[in-house]
Design an enzyme around this catalytic site. Sequence first.
Site, PDB file in Angstrom:
ATOM      1  N   MET A 270      31.365   6.642  30.914  1.00  0.00           N
ATOM      2  CA  MET A 270      31.017   7.663  29.929  1.00  0.00           C
ATOM      3  C   MET A 270      29.898   7.172  29.022  1.00  0.00           C
ATOM      4  SD  MET A 270      31.539  10.639  28.775  1.00  0.00           S
ATOM      5  CE  MET A 270      30.478  11.223  27.463  1.00  0.00           C
ATOM      6  N   GLU A 305      24.597   5.922  33.253  1.00  0.00           N
ATOM      7  CA  GLU A 305      25.015   6.083  31.850  1.00  0.00           C
ATOM      8  C   GLU A 305      23.863   5.738  30.914  1.00  0.00           C
ATOM      9  OE1 GLU A 305      27.597   7.724  31.793  1.00  0.00           O
ATOM     10  OE2 GLU A 305      28.376   7.202  33.774  1.00  0.00           O
ATOM     11  N   GLU A 327      23.884  16.319  34.065  1.00  0.00           N
ATOM     12  CA  GLU A 327      24.400  15.530  35.183  1.00  0.00           C
ATOM     13  C   GLU A 327      23.471  15.566  36.401  1.00  0.00           C
ATOM     14  OE1 GLU A 327      26.381  13.381  34.682  1.00  0.00           O
ATOM     15  OE2 GLU A 327      27.516  14.025  32.921  1.00  0.00           O
TER      16      GLU A 327
HETATM   17  N1  TRP Z   1      29.704  12.231  31.561  1.00  0.00           N
HETATM   18  C1  TRP Z   1      30.329  11.295  32.450  1.00  0.00           C
HETATM   19  C2  TRP Z   1      29.256  10.887  33.445  1.00  0.00           C
HETATM   20  O1  TRP Z   1      28.991  11.530  34.399  1.00  0.00           O
HETATM   21  C3  TRP Z   1      31.472  11.815  33.213  1.00  0.00           C
HETATM   22  C4  TRP Z   1      32.715  12.265  32.534  1.00  0.00           C
HETATM   23  C5  TRP Z   1      33.062  13.495  32.155  1.00  0.00           C
HETATM   24  C6  TRP Z   1      33.856  11.509  32.348  1.00  0.00           C
HETATM   25  N2  TRP Z   1      34.346  13.547  31.744  1.00  0.00           N
HETATM   26  C7  TRP Z   1      34.857  12.338  31.867  1.00  0.00           C
HETATM   27  C8  TRP Z   1      34.112  10.178  32.559  1.00  0.00           C
HETATM   28  C9  TRP Z   1      36.131  11.874  31.616  1.00  0.00           C
HETATM   29  C10 TRP Z   1      35.363   9.722  32.287  1.00  0.00           C
HETATM   30  C11 TRP Z   1      36.377  10.547  31.834  1.00  0.00           C
HETATM   31  O2  TRP Z   1      28.556   9.964  33.264  1.00  0.00           O
HETATM   32 ZN    ZN Z   2      26.786  11.638  33.990  1.00  0.00          ZN
END
Ligand code: TRP
Ligand code: ZN
Length: 869
Positions: A270, A305, A327
């Site tokens: 994340m 990330e 994304e």
């Molecule tokens: N934004 C994160 C990524 O793609 C992904 C993500 C969304 C996420 N919800 C999550 C990761 C919940 C862990 C838990 O890089």
């Molecule tokens: Zn992402």
Amino acid sequence: MNIAANPVVEADQTVYLKDYQKPSFLVDSINLDIQVFDEQTYVNAKLVMQRQTAGDLVLLGRDLELKSILLNGKALSESDYTLDAEQLVIAHAPDQAVIETQVVIHPESNTQLEGLYQAGSDLFVTQNEPEGFRKITFYPDRPDVLSVFTTRVEADKKFPVLLANGNLIEAGEAGAGRHYTIWQDPTKKPSYLFACVIGDLAVLKDRYVTSEGRDVALEIYAVEKDIPKCRIAMEALKHSMQWDEEHYGRPYDLDNYMIVATSQFNMGAMENKGLNIFNTSCVLADEEFTTDAAIMRVQSVIAHEYFHNWTGNRITCRDWFQLCLKEGLTVFRDQSFSEDLQSAAVQRIDDVAVLKAHQFPEDSGPLSHPPRPDHFVEINNFYTATVYEKGAEINRMMSTLLGKEKFRKGTDEYFSRHDGQAVTVEDWVAALTAGSGVDLSAFLTWYNQPGTPKLEAKGQYDAAAQTYRLSLKQSLKAHPKYPDLKAVPIPVALALFNAESGEQLILNSSALVENAVQDGVYLFDAESADIEFSGVAAKPVVSLLRNFSAPVDLEFNYSDEELAFLMQHETNGFNQWQAAQTLLERILLNDHAAGIYIQAMKNTLPELIQKDPLLASRLFDVPSEGYLGSRIDAGYSPAAIQEKRNALLETLARELGAFCKETFLALDPDLQKEFSQAMGVRALKNIMLGMMARQGDAQAFELAYEQYQATGNMSERLGALRVLVWNDAPQAQAALEDFYARFKEEALSLDQWFMVQAAHPKASAATIQYLTAHPDYDLTTPNRIRAVSGGLNANPVNTWSFGVQHFIGLAKYLDEKNPIVGSRLLQALSRWYTLAEPQRGQVKAELEALKLQVKSKNVSETLNSMLNV
Ligand code: TRP
Ligand code: ZN
């Protein structure tokens, strides 16, 4: 939505894109104070809010115990607001509103791994994307509310590490054996990017000086024994920082960048501002404990990330329907980064293989949705292959069409227009258009409709006129929810080869984006079109959709000989691989003979193994049973597919047997200079071992056991273990016991031990029973669940027999405990409707029974969609 047809998910739970409205209040600043105790956590928040439009003041909150609330310094009583399970609403609030709340939360019993949760005895972490922040405090928890965060974190000193986003501005004693830190994040951000960490962790430190001269402190936090496994991630981080400066002109903007590893995480990682939180599986990399594939994944997730800092954080999404804005673009960026790390053709092969194995089936089944959906019940269900991978393909298509320079002008325009804003997919395409000077608006169609376009192509050579004519047609399968499907712009990258000499021809056609080149691109943006190439002296072999220039399902009436030709003469490594895949698919699904493929392999391999061993290893890919199954829409028999595939593998092992053994014995990964080459050699050797074992070569097991014992490299050790276990070798049990003893304290390695056994082609209900009853199996750790479930799902024959109970049991159990993971695992059964009877009816009955027993929006929505075929 009809309530009778949907007893579980009620009508009013669906959210629609068309209903988007600006928030009535913005938040200028938020001060958070988080005090962690063993039995509860106190969260105090002060929000300085300002009216933007008419309407109530709405604060979202879930599972919060409200202790007090003040508005502009005055305590509110229960009659001053309405409070339900989802929100706190103050009607007629003044235009300037300072809200102060005190709540109690329970991270120590939070099993959903969303919001603030305890991850093992020594660690508390947050996961707030998409809607976790509302489980920490009352807040307008939506991505179009950006604010400046100041965070105080307080805990017992048994947790020496107290982190939050931004700069550390204060630290000190809090009495009673406690301490605190205060952090200020200067950049405005949405609440989903908030993070804090409380724990007992060690740290690996480094520095990076940006192109602007900013000296950035880099820190990766993990448990002490894992610190040596963070070095590859640290190198990847510095490399990513430099790569984004070079390729997108984007330097980093804070004085520190922190990454925290946790073994309890729902997904990969994340991108919280300046404080990424990572699943250990995406940050720990070490050749002794993790495989080459895992090392490549760590590098790509670190980059992913990091790249979000600009595509996601500095410029964020207006609402969650725009998820693929951040994304899709960030995946495209990390894929491009990874193409620079290893054989670019292999990176493309691996990315397209994922797309075809996951996104294509998703898009042809009941869970199909546009990259930008227009409605959802639970947004967590939309972190899908379609949003991520198809989203990335849309960006790749636009970049292919524009070329490097114009694409860069487009992204420069995007960053200068929208820095600090929460925007939409339309804003992105408009900025690319303005910056590049090329109208890309037609690509919006890709974002807005579901389904994989079918591209039918036909070629005709006219010897007298010396012309080659290519006829193209595109179509989409009708979709009940999207009646007005339109033609999409498809960049068709192509080449012509002289069928005799194998030479690549110069293309003469005014239809191309650029004429008189070898590597051509034609923008096909109508229902159908014909293009003509002139000056073609002899009947050519055409190669289409090179490097997979568009996410479409290509149909071209190649002869098997032409495919074998492309396997040997294509200069684009991806299409070389694709030719082999197409040929194999015909052998497997349409009963073509295997001889031509085998001969082409024999002709191609000796040289390719020397030149690009990694690419050579991929040429041995035989489409998986799961992928082959996904190509069948009705009357699917997993057992029949397995039988055919096994028969082909036997043939290949027999025909290539001698070659395999020679190759195995001749190759040595330690003699390779580059990691990518050594990785290729290891992959090849493991494939050779598998072939030798299948051939019944008695020596194969001895060689495998020897490789297992002699190596310190996980790819070699695991490769050998697989061969022993999956072939029931006499040495299998000893190797499994040895592996367990060596790695029982290494969670990621132990995941592989579970996976290898669950993925045994002849695994049974008893195997799964044994693994899930094992003391190291753990239903609170998604990685461990995925190891067993993913292993099991590697063999569709098993998935669709005893696996059905396994997945349904998990969905039922996780429905309450961890619905995000429960909903995802259940999707293993989403293609139930393609099965032949009686299996189809049996699985359907099980799913319908499950429907009556689940409550979460996550699992219910998935189940409703799955049954709605
Ligand atoms: N934004 C994160 C990524 O793609 C992904 C993500 C969304 C996420 N919800 C999550 C990761 C919940 C862990 C838990 O890089
Ligand atoms: Zn992402």
